[in-house]
Design a protein around this motif. Structure first.
Motif, PDB file in Angstrom:
ATOM      1  N   THR A 169       0.867  -1.181   0.000  1.00 21.08           N
ATOM      2  CA  THR A 169       0.000   0.000   0.000  1.00 21.08           C
ATOM      3  C   THR A 169       0.895   1.219   0.000  1.00 21.08           C
ATOM      4  O   THR A 169       1.785   1.348   0.848  1.00 21.08           O
ATOM      5  CB  THR A 169      -0.911   0.020   1.236  1.00 21.08           C
ATOM      6  N   VAL A 170       0.685   2.121  -0.942  1.00 24.21           N
ATOM      7  CA  VAL A 170       1.507   3.318  -1.069  1.00 24.21           C
ATOM      8  C   VAL A 170       0.792   4.503  -0.431  1.00 24.21           C
ATOM      9  O   VAL A 170      -0.400   4.736  -0.684  1.00 24.21           O
ATOM     10  CB  VAL A 170       1.813   3.620  -2.547  1.00 24.21           C
ATOM     11  N   VAL A 171       1.501   5.256   0.395  1.00 27.35           N
ATOM     12  CA  VAL A 171       0.924   6.441   1.027  1.00 27.35           C
ATOM     13  C   VAL A 171       2.042   7.446   1.268  1.00 27.35           C
ATOM     14  O   VAL A 171       3.185   7.063   1.554  1.00 27.35           O
ATOM     15  CB  VAL A 171       0.201   6.083   2.345  1.00 27.35           C
ATOM     16  N   ASP A 172       1.738   8.730   1.133  1.00 29.14           N
ATOM     17  CA  ASP A 172       2.738   9.755   1.417  1.00 29.14           C
ATOM     18  C   ASP A 172       2.076  10.993   2.000  1.00 29.14           C
ATOM     19  O   ASP A 172       0.878  10.985   2.328  1.00 29.14           O
ATOM     20  CB  ASP A 172       3.579  10.075   0.175  1.00 29.14           C
ATOM     21  N   GLY A 173       2.840  12.069   2.141  1.00 24.05           N
ATOM     22  CA  GLY A 173       2.358  13.268   2.818  1.00 24.05           C
ATOM     23  C   GLY A 173       1.214  13.976   2.142  1.00 24.05           C
ATOM     24  O   GLY A 173       0.561  14.832   2.755  1.00 24.05           O
ATOM     25  N   ARG A 174       0.917  13.620   0.899  1.00 32.42           N
ATOM     26  CA  ARG A 174      -0.221  14.233   0.223  1.00 32.42           C
ATOM     27  C   ARG A 174      -1.542  13.816   0.846  1.00 32.42           C
ATOM     28  O   ARG A 174      -2.601  14.367   0.493  1.00 32.42           O
ATOM     29  CB  ARG A 174      -0.196  13.864  -1.262  1.00 32.42           C
ATOM     30  N   ILE A 175      -1.497  12.901   1.803  1.00 31.84           N
ATOM     31  CA  ILE A 175      -2.731  12.487   2.469  1.00 31.84           C
ATOM     32  C   ILE A 175      -3.392  13.663   3.178  1.00 31.84           C
ATOM     33  O   ILE A 175      -4.617  13.712   3.318  1.00 31.84           O
ATOM     34  CB  ILE A 175      -2.462  11.322   3.453  1.00 31.84           C
ATOM     35  N   VAL A 176      -2.611  14.655   3.607  1.00 32.36           N
ATOM     36  CA  VAL A 176      -3.205  15.819   4.270  1.00 32.36           C
ATOM     37  C   VAL A 176      -3.981  16.682   3.284  1.00 32.36           C
ATOM     38  O   VAL A 176      -4.786  17.520   3.683  1.00 32.36           O
ATOM     39  CB  VAL A 176      -2.137  16.660   4.998  1.00 32.36           C
ATOM     40  N   ASP A 177      -3.738  16.467   1.986  1.00 30.75           N
ATOM     41  CA  ASP A 177      -4.475  17.180   0.944  1.00 30.75           C
ATOM     42  C   ASP A 177      -5.560  16.309   0.327  1.00 30.75           C
ATOM     43  O   ASP A 177      -6.134  16.657  -0.715  1.00 30.75           O
ATOM     44  CB  ASP A 177      -3.513  17.639  -0.157  1.00 30.75           C
ATOM     45  N   GLY A 178      -5.829  15.155   0.954  1.00 29.34           N
ATOM     46  CA  GLY A 178      -6.900  14.297   0.477  1.00 29.34           C
ATOM     47  C   GLY A 178      -6.486  13.213  -0.494  1.00 29.34           C
ATOM     48  O   GLY A 178      -7.351  12.513  -1.044  1.00 29.34           O
ATOM     49  N   VAL A 179      -5.183  13.065  -0.734  1.00 31.34           N
ATOM     50  CA  VAL A 179      -4.708  11.984  -1.603  1.00 31.34           C
ATOM     51  C   VAL A 179      -4.514  10.748  -0.733  1.00 31.34           C
ATOM     52  O   VAL A 179      -3.515  10.618  -0.032  1.00 31.34           O
ATOM     53  CB  VAL A 179      -3.398  12.362  -2.313  1.00 31.34           C
ATOM     54  N   GLY A 182      13.078  23.046  -0.888  1.00 32.34           N
ATOM     55  CA  GLY A 182      12.935  23.359  -2.297  1.00 32.34           C
ATOM     56  C   GLY A 182      13.291  22.204  -3.207  1.00 32.34           C
ATOM     57  O   GLY A 182      13.670  22.400  -4.361  1.00 32.34           O
ATOM     58  N   ALA A 183      13.125  20.972  -2.702  1.00 31.65           N
ATOM     59  CA  ALA A 183      13.534  19.784  -3.448  1.00 31.65           C
ATOM     60  C   ALA A 183      12.360  18.917  -3.863  1.00 31.65           C
ATOM     61  O   ALA A 183      12.539  17.744  -4.205  1.00 31.65           O
ATOM     62  CB  ALA A 183      14.508  18.956  -2.596  1.00 31.65           C
ATOM     63  N   GLU A 184      11.144  19.474  -3.872  1.00 35.17           N
ATOM     64  CA  GLU A 184       9.959  18.660  -4.130  1.00 35.17           C
ATOM     65  C   GLU A 184       9.877  18.147  -5.561  1.00 35.17           C
ATOM     66  O   GLU A 184       9.097  17.225  -5.848  1.00 35.17           O
ATOM     67  CB  GLU A 184       8.676  19.405  -3.755  1.00 35.17           C
ATOM     68  N   ALA A 185      10.674  18.684  -6.467  1.00 36.82           N
ATOM     69  CA  ALA A 185      10.683  18.150  -7.834  1.00 36.82           C
ATOM     70  C   ALA A 185      11.303  16.756  -7.879  1.00 36.82           C
ATOM     71  O   ALA A 185      11.016  15.976  -8.788  1.00 36.82           O
ATOM     72  CB  ALA A 185      11.460  19.085  -8.758  1.00 36.82           C
ATOM     73  N   ASP A 186      12.138  16.442  -6.887  1.00 34.81           N
ATOM     74  CA  ASP A 186      12.856  15.173  -6.882  1.00 34.81           C
ATOM     75  C   ASP A 186      12.523  14.254  -5.716  1.00 34.81           C
ATOM     76  O   ASP A 186      12.779  13.046  -5.791  1.00 34.81           O
ATOM     77  CB  ASP A 186      14.367  15.423  -6.850  1.00 34.81           C
ATOM     78  N   LEU A 187      11.997  14.789  -4.645  1.00 37.92           N
ATOM     79  CA  LEU A 187      11.873  14.028  -3.403  1.00 37.92           C
ATOM     80  C   LEU A 187      10.534  14.291  -2.725  1.00 37.92           C
ATOM     81  O   LEU A 187       9.765  15.143  -3.144  1.00 37.92           O
ATOM     82  CB  LEU A 187      13.006  14.411  -2.435  1.00 37.92           C
ATOM     83  N   GLY A 188      10.254  13.537  -1.669  1.00 40.17           N
ATOM     84  CA  GLY A 188       9.155  13.850  -0.771  1.00 40.17           C
ATOM     85  C   GLY A 188       7.870  13.094  -0.954  1.00 40.17           C
ATOM     86  O   GLY A 188       7.048  13.031  -0.034  1.00 40.17           O
ATOM     87  N   THR A 189       7.621  12.505  -2.140  1.00 43.64           N
ATOM     88  CA  THR A 189       6.401  11.743  -2.385  1.00 43.64           C
ATOM     89  C   THR A 189       6.744  10.510  -3.215  1.00 43.64           C
ATOM     90  O   THR A 189       7.824  10.418  -3.802  1.00 43.64           O
ATOM     91  CB  THR A 189       5.349  12.574  -3.145  1.00 43.64           C
ATOM     92  N   VAL A 190       5.807   9.578  -3.254  1.00 43.09           N
ATOM     93  CA  VAL A 190       5.970   8.381  -4.089  1.00 43.09           C
ATOM     94  C   VAL A 190       5.240   8.660  -5.398  1.00 43.09           C
ATOM     95  O   VAL A 190       4.082   8.303  -5.591  1.00 43.09           O
ATOM     96  CB  VAL A 190       5.410   7.126  -3.390  1.00 43.09           C
TER      97      VAL A 190
END
Length: 420
Positions: free
Chosen positions: A16-26, A367-375
């Motif tokens: 099951t894949v989950v990341d920080g976008r869950i706070v935005d409803g993803v 400032g690295a969200e283009a490469d990191l931070g989510t699946v």
């Protein structure tokens, strides 16, 4: 699983894949697959769709994660790989030769990565050894997390942390401008400045103001002119309030915040790395032989520290994971990074926002969200896997059993293998 599991093309299934976008409803994606090609994520989605997509491109290694939850690796925003607090443990680090220090920090970097922290923000390291370590990790000579670093922190003469090579003493606006430029010249990604006293300075208090307005303005304006954000070691509300008005980007600790200050921090977008561990870690202090005066100051600040954290949350200040203790340090049944995240969750943000505070939030600040931070497709494959749901309980991170950085598996508990 062997080291060869970091194949050029790998599909992770049964997860099951989950990341920080869950706070935005993803929401979480069950029965998912993640296709990793070389060092990046080539696709993520329903298992059958991803397997078909990968199959169209040729052969791949299939890795069954046994129903695990997959998240991005953690990002620790307050890291000192060369930490030397007052006491016998810190004296041992201060007494190391440059060669010994390099090996010591490399070992800490390896241990940090293996506990699931794939990115760190170093906020004061000795003698610019962090830049050499960053290069060695990037070149593949050393196993460790991605490093964003401030180099040496800037302090006034005799200011907080002046006793060691991880700070640079400056005085006057011109002196602090030179200090900023010297760290940028060395390769700093951000600037760290000590604007008040703290718990580790014997001849100061948390309340001690350490920069005048012109000096503080010089740091912030010069750093911003060079495209670098500024974070500040700071405890008391008055000095933080002034720094926020001058454009400070982040506060470390914030032991004694007020409703007025946190409201302004929220308005200005100034983040807080609360480092809750540092005022509730007697076991750690005892282990390092930290003197009684520092233990009393630290532990005595604990209740007010938690009140400040609660104020910040209520005001809507963005809070980010940072342990101050070495990220990998075994503490209260887990490592310092996970224990800090648990304290943050228990203190009011809850598991879903804790996931954000330990992954996507810090990466956005860097400032690295283009490469990191989510699946997501296109991001670096910096991933961890655990059996419990981290959106239900932050303690799920205690069960990290598999770690990948840049498409290479560095830890897999099922086979007993890890990068050594």
């Amino acid at each position: 699983m062997s080291e060869s599991s970091g194949a050029a093309s790998t599909v992770l299934v049964n997860c099951t894949v989950v990341d920080g976008r869950i706070v935005d409803g993803v929401g979480p994606l069950p029965d998912a697959a993640v296709w990793v090609r070389d060092d990046r994520i080539a696709a993520v989605g329903p298992r059958d769709e991803v397997l078909a997509q990968a199959g169209e491109q040729g052969g791949f290694a299939r890795v069954d994660l046994d129903g695990a939850y997959v998240t991005p690796g953690l990002t620790n925003m307050h890291t000192h790989l060369s930490l030397s607090l007052p006491g016998s443990g810190g004296d041992g680090v201060k007494g190391m030769s440059p060669h010994e220090l390099a090996f010591y920090m490399a070992d800490g970097a390896r241990r940090t990565l293996l506990c699931g922290v794939t990115t760190v923000r170093c906020v004061a390291e000795k003698d610019h050894a962090d830049f050499a370590l960053r290069r060695a990790i990037a070149a593949g000579r050393v196993v460790g997390p991605r490093i964003f670093t401030a180099g040496r922190a800037l302090v006034c003469t005799g200011g907080h942390g002046h006793e060691s090579g991880d700070t640079m003493e400056c005085d006057g606006a011109d002196g602090f401008r030179r200090g900023v430029r010297s760290q940028v010249k060395a390769g700093a990604d951000l600037i760290k400045v000590m604007i008040s006293g703290g718990i580790a300075g014997e001849h100061e208090s948390i309340h001690t103001r350490q920069l005048f307005t012109d000096e503080l303005r010089a740091v912030i304006d010069t750093a911003h002119a060079w495209g670098r954000r500024v974070t500040a070691h700071a405890g008391p509300a008055p000095v933080i309030a002034e720094a926020v008005e001058l454009g400070l980007d982040c506060v470390e600790h914030g032991y004694q915040l007020t409703p007025e200050v946190v409201a302004r921090m929220a308005e200005r977008g100034t983040a807080l790395v609360p480092t809750l561990l540092v005022t509730r870690c007697k076991e750690f202090f005892d282990e390092l032989g930290v003197p009684e005066w520092m233990q009393c100051r630290s532990l005595g600040a604990g209740p007010r520290h938690l009140e400040s954290y609660a104020m910040a949350l209520e005001a809507g200040v963005e809070v980010l994971l940072g342990s101050d203790m070495p990220p990998f340090w075994h503490f209260e049944g887990t490592n310092a990074s996970v224990r800090e995240l648990e304290y943050m969750s228990e203190g009011g943000i809850g598991p879903a926002h804790a996931l954000y505070a330990g992954t996507l939030g810090p990466i956005r600040w860097l400032g690295a969200e283009a490469d990191l931070g989510t699946v997501e497709t296109g991001k670096y494959a910096d991933l961890v896997a655990m059996d419990a749901d981290p959106t239900a309980e932050t303690s799920a991170f205690r069960g990290i059993r598999w770690v990948m950085k840049g498409g290479r598996v560095v830890r897999d508990d099922r086979s007993g293998w890890s990068a050594q």
